[in-house]
Write a protein that holds these residues in place. Structure first.
Motif: not given
Lengths: 160, 160
Positions: B7, B111, B113, B131
């Motif tokens: 990540t 972000t 991932v 998450f």
DNA sequence: TGGGATATCATGGGCGTCAATGGATGGAAG
DNA sequence: CTTCCATCCATTGACGCCCATGATATCCCA
């Protein structure tokens, strides 16, 4: 990329011209077709369009449905007869004939939406409706596409 | 390594550009796709992204679900029409179109991932929520993952 | 082993090019 | 002569390319 992807909304100018998105033009160029093959969608108030691949597909479809019959000629007439080959000018624009504009209710703007092997041209508001409906329908199948509920082969572990 | 892993949280600059983590770029390069195929996730306020492998998967899916129906057009519209092919500039950055930013509520940071065969792009805070929720659920399935269990805490590579 | 040199990556900004659009010109057709 | 259409040119804004900076990790050598 040899697929029509994404959507673009462009303006129809005073002379009835509209720019074809450059990425669509690239795809068309790749399958070697001068211009755009275009006809009224059978299901929707929109236009179906594409290049050589689309023409081939239609021909196959015809042969499949009605091999060597009179009916085939009628179908062919209905499909090909309603079609136009639109030429793309050197600035990447086309002029959509009035008959097609009518079918899709096009006036000042038009939305090009990629469907992979072909694309469609919609009146922007009608497109929005249709798009939302399609999105909803698609989520019914989401188990299949999923957010990658991890296929067996995808089990991950090691880092680089 | 041919899997998207770990990540990363990067910045979206004033011009709307964001760096794609170098390890993701390496994976993309390996499966031979110039750019990033990207579309709004069906389930979440996030973007699904990947390379050729992801495109192939989607095409197969379409052929599976709706071979030659009018429904197919509608689904293709929802998939291909909502997608974008993002080009990666020579510094490894992409520009995420506004439509996609909206869906994922992206503004100043994003972000990345890794999910193995594809990856997702999230607004950092939303990702944190997701998450934690996912982690809770994960513990229910721990048995299925067997020895390959990674502690979530290990998954973070983001430098901030 | 420590410290400086080097490579790599994320980030910021300047600038040229290209796509979308609007308008003008010239020629063919009615 | 007037209308339609194709080519050509101009403008503007977005995007890609290039370079610079800073921060971090890696390497080299004394």
């Amino acid at each position: 990329m040899d697929q029509f992807v994404s959507t673009f909304t462009n303006k129809i100018d005073a002379k009835g011209r509209i720019s074809v998105p450059v990425s669509f033009r690239t795809v068309l160029a790749k399958d070697g077709f001068e211009g755009i093959y275009c006809y009224p969608s059978l299901d929707d108030a929109a236009l179906d369009a594409g290049g050589q691949r689309l023409v081939d597909k239609i021909q196959l479809l015809l042969e499949d449905i009605a091999p060597y019959s009179d009916e085939r000629d009628h179908l062919a007439m209905a499909l090909f007869g309603a079609s136009e080959v639109l030429s793309i000018d050197q600035d990447g624009r086309i002029k959509i004939p009035e008959r097609l504009c009518d079918h899709a209710a096009l006036s000042s703007k038009a939305t090009f939406v990629g469907l992979g092997g072909k694309f469609q041209i919609w009146e922007p508001e009608k497109f929005q409706d249709q798009f939302s409906a399609g999105r909803k329908k698609l989520s019914e199948f989401k188990g299949l596409l999923g957010t990658d509920r991890r296929k067996p082969g995808d089990a991950e572990g090691a880092r680089e």
